[in-house]
Design an enzyme around this catalytic site. Structure first.
Site, PDB file in Angstrom:
ATOM      1  N   GLU A 215       9.673  -0.722  -2.896  1.00 24.58           N
ATOM      2  CA  GLU A 215      10.365  -1.842  -3.564  1.00 24.58           C
ATOM      3  C   GLU A 215      11.730  -1.461  -4.115  1.00 24.58           C
ATOM      4  OE1 GLU A 215       7.535  -3.444  -6.381  1.00 24.58           O
ATOM      5  OE2 GLU A 215       6.048  -3.806  -4.825  1.00 24.58           O
ATOM      6  N   GLU A 332      -0.151  -4.264   2.472  1.00 23.90           N
ATOM      7  CA  GLU A 332      -0.782  -4.884   1.287  1.00 23.90           C
ATOM      8  C   GLU A 332      -1.089  -6.362   1.536  1.00 23.90           C
ATOM      9  OE1 GLU A 332       1.542  -4.157  -2.278  1.00 23.90           O
ATOM     10  OE2 GLU A 332       1.995  -2.107  -1.694  1.00 23.90           O
TER      11      GLU A 332
HETATM   12  O1  9MR Z   1      -2.670  -4.384  -7.338  1.00 19.48           O
HETATM   13  C1  9MR Z   1      -1.936  -3.695  -8.319  1.00 19.48           C
HETATM   14  C2  9MR Z   1      -2.323  -4.216  -9.693  1.00 19.48           C
HETATM   15  O2  9MR Z   1      -3.640  -3.795  -9.998  1.00 19.48           O
HETATM   16  C3  9MR Z   1      -1.355  -3.681 -10.742  1.00 19.48           C
HETATM   17  O3  9MR Z   1      -1.641  -4.316 -11.993  1.00 19.48           O
HETATM   18  C4  9MR Z   1       0.072  -3.972 -10.331  1.00 19.48           C
HETATM   19  C5  9MR Z   1       1.025  -3.452 -11.375  1.00 19.48           C
HETATM   20  O4  9MR Z   1       2.240  -3.051 -10.898  1.00 19.48           O
HETATM   21  O5  9MR Z   1       0.317  -3.356  -9.072  1.00 19.48           O
HETATM   22  C6  9MR Z   1      -0.465  -3.917  -8.053  1.00 19.48           C
HETATM   23  O6  9MR Z   1      -0.143  -3.338  -6.816  1.00 19.48           O
HETATM   24  C7  9MR Z   1       1.163  -3.597  -6.332  1.00 19.48           C
HETATM   25  C8  9MR Z   1       1.547  -2.503  -5.390  1.00 19.48           C
HETATM   26  O7  9MR Z   1       1.397  -1.261  -6.009  1.00 19.48           O
HETATM   27  C9  9MR Z   1       2.971  -2.657  -4.909  1.00 19.48           C
HETATM   28  N1  9MR Z   1       3.184  -3.950  -4.319  1.00 19.48           N
HETATM   29  C10 9MR Z   1       2.733  -5.084  -5.076  1.00 19.48           C
HETATM   30  C11 9MR Z   1       1.286  -4.895  -5.524  1.00 19.48           C
HETATM   31  C12 9MR Z   1       0.809  -6.132  -6.236  1.00 19.48           C
HETATM   32  O8  9MR Z   1       1.478  -6.276  -7.458  1.00 19.48           O
END
Ligand code: 9MR
Length: 406
Positions: A215, A332
């Protein structure tokens, strides 16, 4: 008809209301504690519990029409993955083993989980970033190792879930920002120490891919994230606060190449990757890294909604990424919806597109085992519902036939 219109309006609303943060910017701190372009399909490396009667890996690509396992259905095309949390192992181990042959720790390898402030400060030389795995991280790594499930590592350089002390003198919250030179050494040690700990404590773990940078870009493209602390101002990046240019990206990949196991492919991963300006940002950086021999693939996060993007917009981005000659992984996937039939179609479209392009797509990961545990559980974005019920989306995906491809 009315329902459809309502659902589209809802979808557009959900999409736009999510846009600025969709995708993750959380201030939450959890310190508690094909792979390279030259290696192509068919992929025959599904090592885990694969029922060889389903697919003869030496034959040409073929989808078994009758299968009750997602990973078996697609095993001659790509790895089928899910993210999991440590608690998911307690509740869902059998289900995970049945359907998936790739695992991404949902949070447990992120910087805020594995960077250790106290140990880094105590080390005393201002640059030797110390990495510690807590019990949750260890539980997932052990599960993968014990069950011979290849791991997608996630992630090193990220604006989110990264503590501010990592960028400050003496690894202290009250320190001044460090120089790029100091940060380079910290970044190298972060990556080195992570891979060394993985190799030491999990010698039989297969790490097949790693999101080196995640990101990097503004949500809708237009260059890197603005400088700042995401922990103070959501969406900003401490990386671009320290570095005036893209050297942190180049360096991260350089160090990852140096310390990652040879079979581990290195990825640039992002969301909203189908927004044209962002597709371009990602593609341009990937090509720069490719020219330096530092990258193996592009990760399309694919947090979608039934209202946006449509499959042709998504396909345009996929084709652009495939034209780089790099591997592409869907990293994802989830699809929010207010209409399960539309969602089923959208999932089928993505799986069909991926299977039809499996020459260039080595892995497809859904972001969670079932709706109940999804980060977007309010909009039921996964293939399985409560109690692992098989949703329409799952059934549609499992109904894909060879003749659907292309
Ligand atoms: O699924 C993840 C969630 O449990 C966390 O609270 C969140 C916090 O940043 O991150 C989520 O995972 C993310 C991933 O690491 C990067 N792309 C977006 C995902 C969804 O937010």
């Amino acid at each position: 008809m009315k329902k459809r219109i309502l659902s589209c309006v809802m979808a557009v609303f959900v999409y736009f209301s999510l846009m600025p943060f969709t995708v993750t910017e959380s201030t939450e701190n959890k310190t508690d504690n094909k792979i390279s372009s030259q290696t192509k399909k068919p992929q025959v490396t599904d090592t885990q519990n694969n029922d060889s009667s389903v697919i003869d890996s030496s034959s040409e690509l073929n989808i078994p029409e009758f299968s009750d396992s997602l990973k078996d259905k697609f095993s001659s095309f790509f790895k089928t993955g899910t993210c999991i949390s440590a608690s998911g192992i307690d509740t869902s181990a059998e289900f995970i083993l049945k359907h998936f042959n790739s695992i991404t720790p949902e949070n447990e390898l992120k910087p805020d989980y594995i960077l250790n402030q106290q140990a880094s400060e105590l080390y005393g030389n201002n640059v030797n970033t110390q990495v510690v795995f807590n019990n949750n991280t260890r539980k997932i790594l052990k599960f993968c190792e014990d069950n011979n499930i290849p791991l997608r590592g996630h992630t090193f350089v990220w604006h989110s879930q990264t503590p501010d002390w990592f960028f400050k003198e003496n690894f202290r919250y009250d320190g001044a920002d460090v120089t790029p030179d100091i940060m380079n050494q910290r970044l190298e040690n972060f990556i080195k120490n992570t891979f060394e700990l993985l190799a030491k404590d999990y010698p039989n773990l297969k790490i097949y891919a790693y999101d080196v940078c995640n990101e990097l870009y503004e949500n809708n493209g237009g260059g890197f994230r603005k400088p700042g602390s995401n922990n103070l101002e959501m969406g900003k990046s401490y990386w671009t606060k320290i570095y005036p240019d893209d050297s942190f990206v180049i360096n991260a990949f350089t160090y990852a190449r140096k310390y990652a196991p040879p079979e581990c492919k290195l990825f640039l991963n992002d969301f909203n990757e189908y927004v044209p300006a962002k597709t371009k940002d990602i593609y341009d950086m990937a090509m720069k890294l490719k020219d330096l021999g530092l990258i193996d693939g592009i990760g399309m996060q694919s947090h979608l909604d039934t209202g946006y993007p449509d499959i042709s917009t998504y396909k345009t981005a996929l084709e652009k990424f495939m034209s780089s000659g790099l591997d592409v992984q869907i990293t994802e996937l989830d699809i929010t919806c207010s209409d399960f039939s539309l969602q089923a179609k959208a999932f089928k479209d993505i799986f069909t597109l991926a299977a039809g392009n499996s020459e260039n797509i080595s892995s497809l990961t859904v972001w969670g085992t079932h709706d109940t545990v999804s980060w977007r559980n309010y909009a039921n974005p996964l293939l399985f519902g409560e109690n692992y019920s098989e949703k329409e989306a799952y059934k549609e995906v499992m109904s894909i036939k060879n003749t659907d491809l292309k």
